[in-house]
Write a protein that holds these residues in place. Structure first.
Motif, short mmCIF file in Angstrom:
data_model
loop_
_atom_site.label_atom_id
_atom_site.label_comp_id
_atom_site.label_asym_id
_atom_site.label_seq_id
_atom_site.Cartn_x
_atom_site.Cartn_y
_atom_site.Cartn_z
N PHE A 1 0.91 -1.24 0.08
CA PHE A 1 -0.01 -0.06 0.19
C PHE A 1 0.81 1.34 0.01
N LEU A 2 1.74 1.40 0.87
CA LEU A 2 2.79 2.30 0.90
C LEU A 2 3.55 2.76 -0.20
N PHE A 3 4.24 1.89 -0.63
CA PHE A 3 5.16 1.94 -1.80
C PHE A 3 4.36 2.29 -3.22
N MET A 4 3.10 1.69 -3.28
CA MET A 4 2.22 1.75 -4.61
C MET A 4 1.45 3.15 -4.40
N THR A 5 1.02 3.77 -3.30
CA THR A 5 0.44 4.98 -3.18
C THR A 5 1.48 6.30 -3.34
N SER A 6 2.72 6.02 -2.72
CA SER A 6 3.57 7.17 -2.66
C SER A 6 4.20 7.29 -4.29
N LEU A 7 4.25 6.16 -4.87
CA LEU A 7 4.97 6.01 -6.38
C LEU A 7 3.69 6.95 -7.30
N VAL A 8 2.62 6.44 -7.02
CA VAL A 8 1.52 7.14 -7.77
C VAL A 8 1.28 8.35 -7.53
N GLN A 9 1.40 8.80 -6.27
CA GLN A 9 1.30 10.35 -6.09
C GLN A 9 2.33 11.07 -6.56
N ARG A 10 3.62 10.68 -6.68
CA ARG A 10 4.50 11.60 -7.15
C ARG A 10 5.08 11.27 -8.79
N TYR A 11 4.68 10.07 -9.16
CA TYR A 11 5.15 9.93 -10.55
C TYR A 11 3.88 9.33 -11.58
N GLU A 12 3.94 9.77 -12.87
CA GLU A 12 3.40 9.00 -13.66
C GLU A 12 4.06 7.84 -14.29
N ILE A 13 3.63 6.41 -14.20
CA ILE A 13 4.03 5.47 -14.67
C ILE A 13 3.84 5.41 -16.25
N GLN A 14 5.03 5.31 -17.01
CA GLN A 14 4.94 5.27 -18.34
C GLN A 14 5.90 4.28 -19.01
N LYS A 15 5.45 3.91 -20.26
CA LYS A 15 6.45 2.89 -21.07
C LYS A 15 7.34 3.90 -21.73
N GLU A 16 8.74 3.23 -22.18
CA GLU A 16 9.35 4.01 -23.24
C GLU A 16 9.00 4.32 -24.20
N ALA A 17 9.02 5.72 -24.63
CA ALA A 17 8.46 5.91 -25.94
C ALA A 17 8.79 5.24 -27.42
N GLY A 18 8.08 4.86 -28.01
CA GLY A 18 8.42 4.01 -29.33
C GLY A 18 8.14 2.65 -29.09
N LYS A 19 8.18 2.13 -27.77
CA LYS A 19 8.39 0.93 -27.44
C LYS A 19 6.82 0.14 -26.97
N PRO A 20 6.70 -1.16 -27.24
CA PRO A 20 5.55 -1.75 -26.95
C PRO A 20 5.49 -1.78 -25.19
N LEU A 21 4.10 -2.10 -24.93
CA LEU A 21 3.69 -2.43 -23.37
C LEU A 21 4.67 -3.53 -23.11
N PRO A 22 5.33 -3.56 -21.95
CA PRO A 22 5.78 -4.89 -21.42
C PRO A 22 4.68 -6.02 -21.24
N SER A 23 5.16 -7.33 -21.33
CA SER A 23 4.40 -8.23 -21.44
C SER A 23 3.70 -8.50 -19.78
N LEU A 24 2.44 -9.02 -19.76
CA LEU A 24 2.00 -9.47 -18.60
C LEU A 24 2.17 -10.89 -18.10
N ASP A 25 2.70 -11.69 -19.09
CA ASP A 25 2.94 -12.91 -18.83
C ASP A 25 4.04 -13.06 -17.95
N GLY A 26 4.24 -14.15 -16.81
CA GLY A 26 5.02 -14.08 -15.74
C GLY A 26 5.81 -15.49 -15.77
#
Length: 346
Positions: A302-327
């Motif tokens: 909870f604390l790491f996720m909310t602190s990250l979202v509060q301060r940053y916008e999470i984005q992929k590198e420009a021009g590259k596809p979204l990373p896979s959701l496969d594990g």
């Protein structure tokens, strides 16, 4: 909360450029555990800490390949190291070596009137039982194994859950925006979210529960043993049989969670905006053998996720596809390696 300050300061140093956040998260979560077990944290640039995190991550990701050795021990005597078991032993010998040096330092500086951490508590109990000539299990080996298990179980699982959370937010920018709006409405500017804010951040909490469910970091429990014969669905499972509980069958059960492969935090939100239905999640097992780190893991996520979202916008590198959701399947179920850009929101 202290560790998050160091964590976000390190994130700032990347200035929005793409990077792999996994090593940083692992070291930060390891520091939370170190504060409890060792009574101190390590600098994020500390080489010993980095080595420990690397060895533990490698152990968890490679354990799936050791299963053949468990069932056919003679394979361990084949030339070479086909199954990686010999390297695994060398890695754990190194982990124990580091742990032993820390225990030795604690033993030499132990002050019974100033207990600093878990190791001090253990050593004090060991001393008391030795002086009373009592039989006990507070041995030096037990201490090394227990401390190692704190890190193995507590660092990799939580850091992997956070990585899944970041990855799913990357794929769901609307969820990011909704979390950020909720945080901005509750948390005063100039400070990070705290656990006191949690009751007023139900959607953020629901996101964390959905990450725990769909990320499914520990698909099966560790080994358990049956005390008595058990009959289930017409099959007899004999007493003393080794039993692994399939938690994946709970978290991905369509009877419990509609469309279980879809990331949907609203499944844990009632119509009046209250978090609900979280008891159905099987991520921490249940009963008397429930994960002892459940409350701590939930706090960290909870604390790491909310602190990250509060301060940053999470984005992929420009021009590259979204990373896979496969594990990747190992002792834990973890995301494939990916890079993100964390753009500061001022």
């Amino acid at each position: 909360m202290e560790e998050i300050d160091y964590f976000l300061a390190e994130v700032d140093s990347y200035k929005g450029k793409p990077f792999d956040i996994q090593p940083l998260i692992s070291k930060s979560i390891a520091n939370v555990i170190a504060a409890l077990v060792f009574g101190k944290r390590f600098e994020l640039t500390d080489r010993t800490s980095a080595e420990m995190c690397s060895l533990l991550n490698e152990f968890v990701s490679s354990t799936a390949f050791q299963s053949s050795i468990n069932f056919f021990p003679f394979l361990n005597y084949l030339p070479g190291d086909l199954f990686g078991s010999k390297k695994l032993k060398r890695d754990f010998d190194r982990i124990f070596e580091v742990m032993q040096s820390i225990v030795d330092e604690h033993r030499s500086t132990l002050d019974e009137n100033n207990i600093r951490d878990y190791i001090d508590c253990f050593l004090l109990e060991q001393k008391r039982k030795d002086e009373a000539s009592e039989d006990h299990t507070f041995t030096d080996k037990q201490l090394l194994v227990t401390v190692s298990e704190f890190f193995t179980a507590g660092m990799e699982t939580t850091s992997t859950a956070i990585r899944w959370g970041i990855l799913y937010l990357l794929h769901n920018p609307d969820t990011q925006k909704r979390m950020r709006k909720e945080i901005d409405n509750v948390v005063a500017s100039g400070r990070f979210p705290s656990l006191d804010d949690k009751p007023k951040l139900p959607f953020c909490e629901a996101v964390c529960y959905e990450v725990l469910r769909i990320g499914n970091v520990a698909p099966t429990t560790g080994p358990h043993a049956l005390k008595d014969d058990v009959t289930m669905n017409g099959y007899v499972i004999p007493k003393n049989a080794t039993l692994f509980i399939d938690l994946d069958s709970i978290n991905m059960d369509p009877d419990l969670f509609s469309d279980p492969c879809k990331f949907n935090p609203d499944r844990f939100m009632s119509e009046d905006g209250v978090v609900t239905g979280t008891e159905k999640i099987g991520s921490f097992s249940t009963g008397r053998r429930v994960c002892m780190g459940e409350s701590m893991a939930k706090m960290e996520l909870f604390l790491f996720m909310t602190s990250l979202v509060q301060r940053y916008e999470i984005q992929k590198e420009a021009g590259k596809p979204l990373p896979s959701l496969d594990g990747i399947e190992g002792l834990t179920y973890s995301p494939k390696k990916y890079e993100i850009c964390l753009s500061r929101i001022d």
